[in-house]
Design a protein around this motif. Structure first.
Motif, PDB file in Angstrom:
ATOM      1  N   ALA A 360      20.752   3.198 -13.780  1.00 24.59           N
ATOM      2  CA  ALA A 360      20.396   3.662 -12.290  1.00 24.59           C
ATOM      3  C   ALA A 360      21.083   2.857 -11.223  1.00 24.59           C
ATOM      4  O   ALA A 360      20.896   3.320 -10.211  1.00 24.59           O
ATOM      5  CB  ALA A 360      18.884   3.640 -12.019  1.00 24.59           C
ATOM      6  N   SER A 361      21.934   1.828 -11.503  1.00 28.18           N
ATOM      7  CA  SER A 361      22.506   1.002 -10.473  1.00 28.18           C
ATOM      8  C   SER A 361      21.514   0.528  -9.577  1.00 28.18           C
ATOM      9  O   SER A 361      21.633   0.470  -8.299  1.00 28.18           O
ATOM     10  CB  SER A 361      23.500   1.621  -9.698  1.00 28.18           C
ATOM     11  N   ASN A 362      20.266   0.021  -9.922  1.00 27.38           N
ATOM     12  CA  ASN A 362      19.469  -0.920  -9.404  1.00 27.38           C
ATOM     13  C   ASN A 362      18.753  -1.724 -10.044  1.00 27.38           C
ATOM     14  O   ASN A 362      18.741  -1.921 -11.445  1.00 27.38           O
ATOM     15  CB  ASN A 362      18.405  -0.032  -8.419  1.00 27.38           C
ATOM     16  N   ALA A 363      17.686  -2.521  -9.491  1.00 30.61           N
ATOM     17  CA  ALA A 363      16.535  -3.274 -10.223  1.00 30.61           C
ATOM     18  C   ALA A 363      15.316  -3.083  -9.659  1.00 30.61           C
ATOM     19  O   ALA A 363      15.156  -3.246  -8.410  1.00 30.61           O
ATOM     20  CB  ALA A 363      17.022  -4.973 -10.292  1.00 30.61           C
ATOM     21  N   CYS A 364      14.301  -2.535 -10.458  1.00 31.58           N
ATOM     22  CA  CYS A 364      13.232  -2.206  -9.959  1.00 31.58           C
ATOM     23  C   CYS A 364      12.043  -3.257 -10.239  1.00 31.58           C
ATOM     24  O   CYS A 364      11.782  -3.261 -11.345  1.00 31.58           O
ATOM     25  CB  CYS A 364      12.514  -0.689 -10.578  1.00 31.58           C
ATOM     26  N   ASP A 365      11.602  -3.654  -9.183  1.00 28.99           N
ATOM     27  CA  ASP A 365      10.744  -4.545  -9.202  1.00 28.99           C
ATOM     28  C   ASP A 365       9.244  -4.041  -9.084  1.00 28.99           C
ATOM     29  O   ASP A 365       8.670  -3.854  -8.011  1.00 28.99           O
ATOM     30  CB  ASP A 365      10.700  -5.785  -8.191  1.00 28.99           C
ATOM     31  N   ARG A 366       8.529  -3.659 -10.115  1.00 32.71           N
ATOM     32  CA  ARG A 366       7.418  -2.879 -10.122  1.00 32.71           C
ATOM     33  C   ARG A 366       6.321  -3.775  -9.626  1.00 32.71           C
ATOM     34  O   ARG A 366       6.000  -5.034  -9.512  1.00 32.71           O
ATOM     35  CB  ARG A 366       6.834  -2.507 -11.497  1.00 32.71           C
ATOM     36  N   VAL A 367       5.253  -3.203  -8.857  1.00 35.96           N
ATOM     37  CA  VAL A 367       4.121  -3.888  -8.410  1.00 35.96           C
ATOM     38  C   VAL A 367       2.957  -3.343  -8.871  1.00 35.96           C
ATOM     39  O   VAL A 367       2.856  -1.959  -9.063  1.00 35.96           O
ATOM     40  CB  VAL A 367       4.207  -3.942  -6.859  1.00 35.96           C
ATOM     41  N   ARG A 368       1.732  -3.628  -8.827  1.00 34.55           N
ATOM     42  CA  ARG A 368       0.289  -3.118  -9.296  1.00 34.55           C
ATOM     43  C   ARG A 368      -0.127  -1.739  -8.526  1.00 34.55           C
ATOM     44  O   ARG A 368       0.064  -2.075  -7.172  1.00 34.55           O
ATOM     45  CB  ARG A 368      -0.524  -4.065  -9.374  1.00 34.55           C
ATOM     46  N   ASP A 369      -0.566  -1.034  -9.179  1.00 33.35           N
ATOM     47  CA  ASP A 369      -1.220   0.173  -8.463  1.00 33.35           C
ATOM     48  C   ASP A 369      -2.717  -0.203  -8.553  1.00 33.35           C
ATOM     49  O   ASP A 369      -3.307  -0.228  -9.659  1.00 33.35           O
ATOM     50  CB  ASP A 369      -1.241   1.326  -9.297  1.00 33.35           C
ATOM     51  N   PRO A 370      -3.648  -0.215  -7.263  1.00 33.45           N
ATOM     52  CA  PRO A 370      -3.107   0.409  -5.912  1.00 33.45           C
ATOM     53  C   PRO A 370      -2.177  -1.224  -5.544  1.00 33.45           C
ATOM     54  O   PRO A 370      -2.895  -2.310  -5.626  1.00 33.45           O
ATOM     55  CB  PRO A 370      -4.114   0.657  -5.070  1.00 33.45           C
ATOM     56  N   SER A 371      -1.179  -0.921  -4.578  1.00 30.76           N
ATOM     57  CA  SER A 371      -0.663  -2.233  -4.086  1.00 30.76           C
ATOM     58  C   SER A 371      -0.917  -2.550  -2.590  1.00 30.76           C
ATOM     59  O   SER A 371      -0.384  -3.243  -2.073  1.00 30.76           O
ATOM     60  CB  SER A 371       0.897  -2.362  -4.318  1.00 30.76           C
ATOM     61  N   ALA A 372      -1.681  -1.374  -2.023  1.00 29.77           N
ATOM     62  CA  ALA A 372      -1.774  -1.333  -0.519  1.00 29.77           C
ATOM     63  C   ALA A 372      -3.184  -1.326  -0.357  1.00 29.77           C
ATOM     64  O   ALA A 372      -3.846  -0.526  -0.968  1.00 29.77           O
ATOM     65  CB  ALA A 372      -0.873  -0.206  -0.004  1.00 29.77           C
ATOM     66  N   SER A 373      -3.576  -1.878   0.904  1.00 33.41           N
ATOM     67  CA  SER A 373      -4.979  -1.486   1.443  1.00 33.41           C
ATOM     68  C   SER A 373      -4.862  -1.533   2.935  1.00 33.41           C
ATOM     69  O   SER A 373      -3.929  -1.982   3.448  1.00 33.41           O
ATOM     70  CB  SER A 373      -5.824  -2.789   0.939  1.00 33.41           C
ATOM     71  N   SER A 374      -5.936  -0.771   3.678  1.00 35.06           N
ATOM     72  CA  SER A 374      -5.640  -0.922   4.942  1.00 35.06           C
ATOM     73  C   SER A 374      -7.118  -0.666   5.496  1.00 35.06           C
ATOM     74  O   SER A 374      -8.029  -0.301   4.908  1.00 35.06           O
ATOM     75  CB  SER A 374      -4.870   0.452   5.463  1.00 35.06           C
ATOM     76  N   THR A 375      -7.406  -1.278   6.729  1.00 38.96           N
ATOM     77  CA  THR A 375      -8.452  -0.810   7.792  1.00 38.96           C
ATOM     78  C   THR A 375      -7.958  -0.303   8.959  1.00 38.96           C
ATOM     79  O   THR A 375      -6.885  -0.349   9.375  1.00 38.96           O
ATOM     80  CB  THR A 375      -9.130  -2.334   7.909  1.00 38.96           C
ATOM     81  N   ASP A 376      -8.832   0.624   9.300  1.00 41.85           N
ATOM     82  CA  ASP A 376      -8.543   1.273  10.481  1.00 41.85           C
ATOM     83  C   ASP A 376      -8.936   0.502  11.703  1.00 41.85           C
ATOM     84  O   ASP A 376      -9.136  -0.653  11.553  1.00 41.85           O
ATOM     85  CB  ASP A 376      -9.193   2.692  10.643  1.00 41.85           C
ATOM     86  N   ARG A 377      -8.525   1.113  12.829  1.00 40.50           N
ATOM     87  CA  ARG A 377      -8.776   0.306  14.236  1.00 40.50           C
ATOM     88  C   ARG A 377     -10.512  -0.098  14.355  1.00 40.50           C
ATOM     89  O   ARG A 377     -10.444  -1.089  15.044  1.00 40.50           O
ATOM     90  CB  ARG A 377      -8.362   1.018  15.295  1.00 40.50           C
TER      91      ARG A 377
END
Length: 529
Positions: A360-377
């Protein structure tokens, strides 16, 4: 040619601590990220000529002495150098250039600046980006150089005392003649350009002394001329060895990069913990009761200086403010770059990165699912699944490029960055659908880089120093104690672009605005027994 070995100056406030540590580490200060934007090294995390975007950069010598500076342009996929140039900066000099794409599809560096460069850059042709470095890779098209990052590395200082000598290097690169009566700029003769046999006198050069700053701005004509100035990472105390004369005065056939400085020590700030707890697994309302931030100063030493650079950029998680609206007028795009992934061996892994994949000509650093969280305003927690940057056919939830891992919750077509691998984010607000409550269309997002798999017991990504010292007190004369630690996460820097579009009653775009802000990063160090 001789350049005396450089031992960085020690600020008075830190003199006691540095004196106590000098016998252990062999020099006065570890490498560190600059607090004022000035340094011996600058990293611009992203350039692009995708779409019709151009990237405008400047390098500023803020000092009263001259500088020899190396610029390396690295493409985004694997960080291969596609162009290098030495720039000779006179006192208080500002060098500017633009990265563009010509009619034949080749990315080029163009400049109208009068500063001497090696190799010389034609005003008409510019400096073409080359694909020779990755010609053997599976992915080797000309478009691979359309985006990437830029390294700026100081090679030497040219003392002001030599300027009065018309035969000196300082006089050669100075735009303004020594005579104060002259009112005319002159173009330097640039005698050093390509001069392999150039032999400066010992007084003409001293070791790198810092004081560089710079900017990189992205402008997109199709977005009504929208401009965003990207944040710059500046590094101090990079050098403990000296660049060779070949690197200073010949066309840059000799590589000088982020692995060249020789400083194996890095100064970082981290939360020191006995174990790592992934707080993104918990709702933020529960997190508030248990989370503690107690960052301490760490000095960490590695066998290789490139690992010390990785430590400076290390993040367990990155955060940013974002906003977007359902009426197609406000959008956010985030850029993540891993500059030291460019130094990954093509045959094996380099902690904390994944192994290079030649297919693939790259190096994929996997991260855990879910890796993101958010709060609204209005502090409403969004726990829906968020899309993550994916370069097909790679499995999801991975950072695969050195630069330009874009994720976006952009509601209207196209982006200011015009990156080919942007992915819409879902779940950030109301599972990707229009937010029903006005005023809650944005908030605060967090991304974790700590995990290397999606399993129930994921492996942490870590960088392990050979030795470490932790500040044991914060008094005027701090004390330090040895400690065994692992830094958790990945060396990630970047920024968020917030984009605003004014539209007419007939839904015709009238004007665009944009600004970029750096990511906020948090680092956790696990204290080992």
């Amino acid at each position: 040619m001789k350049i005396d070995r450089w031992f960085p100056a020690v600020p008075a406030a830190a003199a006691a601590a540095c004196a106590a540590l000098a016998a252990q580490i062999g020099f006065a200060k570890p490498m560190q990220v600059s607090g004022n934007g000035l340094g011996q090294v600058l990293i611009f995390p992203y350039y692009t000529v995708n779409g019709d975007a151009n990237s405008l950069l400047s390098v500023v010598n803020t000092t009263s002495q001259g500088k020899v500076v190396r610029l390396n342009f690295r493409e985004a996929r694997g960080g291969v150098i596609v162009a290098s140039v030495n720039v000779y900066l006179s006192t208080r000099d500002v060098w500017t250039a633009t990265i563009v794409r010509d009619a034949s599809g080749v990315a080029r560096l163009r400049t109208g600046d009068q500063s001497c460069t090696s190799p010389a850059i034609s005003r008409e042709e510019g400096l073409a980006f080359s694909r020779d470095g990755y010609i053997g890779d599976v992915v080797n098209g000309i478009e691979r150089a359309y985006e990437g990052l830029v390294e700026v590395i100081e090679l030497a200082t040219i003392p002001l005392s030599t300027e009065a000598d018309p035969a000196s290097l300082q006089a050669d690169i100075t735009h303004i003649p020594a005579s104060a009566a002259s009112q005319y700029r002159r173009i330097p003769p640039c005698l050093v350009v390509g001069a392999n046999d150039y032999e400066p006198r010992p007084t003409e050069l001293t070791a790198p002394s810092g004081g560089l700053r710079g900017t990189l701005s992205i402008i997109a004509p199709s977005a009504l001329g929208t401009v965003a100035v990207t944040p710059t990472t500046a590094i101090e105390n990079f050098w403990t060895t000296n660049p060779s004369p070949t690197a200073l005065f010949a066309p840059p056939t000799q590589t000088v990069d982020l692995a060249s400085g020789g400083n194996q020590w890095a100064s970082v700030s981290a939360t020191l913990a006995r174990e790592y707890v992934d707080r993104l697994d918990n709702a933020l309302r529960n997190e508030r009761a248990s989370e503690r931030f107690n960052p301490v100063a760490l000095w960490v030493r590695f066998d290789r200086s490139i690992d010390a650079v990785s430590a400076l950029l290390m993040a367990s998680s990155s955060q940013t403010e974002y906003a977007y609206t359902a009426d197609n007028t406000v959008a956010a795009t985030m850029l993540f770059a891993t500059p030291t992934k460019a130094y990954l061996p093509r045959t094996s892994a380099m902690e904390p990165f994944a192994t290079w994949n030649p297919t693939a000509s790259n190096a994929c650093d996997r991260v855990r699912d879910p890796s993101a969280s958010s709060t609204d305003r209005e502090t409403g927690f969004s726990s829906g699944r968020a899309g993550f940057p994916v370069m097909p056919p790679v499995s999801p939830y991975a950072l695969c490029y050195v630069a330009s891992a874009i994720i976006s919750n952009l509601p209207f077509d196209g982006t200011l960055l015009a990156a080919p691998n942007w992915l819409r984010m879902f779940g950030y607000q109301n599972a990707g659908f229009a937010v029903p409550a006005v005023g809650q269309e944005g908030g605060w997002g967090s991304f974790s880089w700590a995990h290397s798999s999606e399993s129930a017991s994921p492996t942490l990504r870590t960088l392990t120093p050979r030795e470490a010292l932790v500040e044991a007190s914060s008094s005027a004369s701090p004390t330090w104690r040895p400690v065994r630690v692992q830094l958790v996460g990945l060396p990630v820097i970047g920024f968020a672009v917030q984009q605003y579009r004014l539209i007419s009653a007939q839904q015709t775009p009238i004007m665009n605005f944009a600004f970029a802000v750096p990511l906020t990063s948090r680092l956790t160090a696990i204290e080992l027994d």
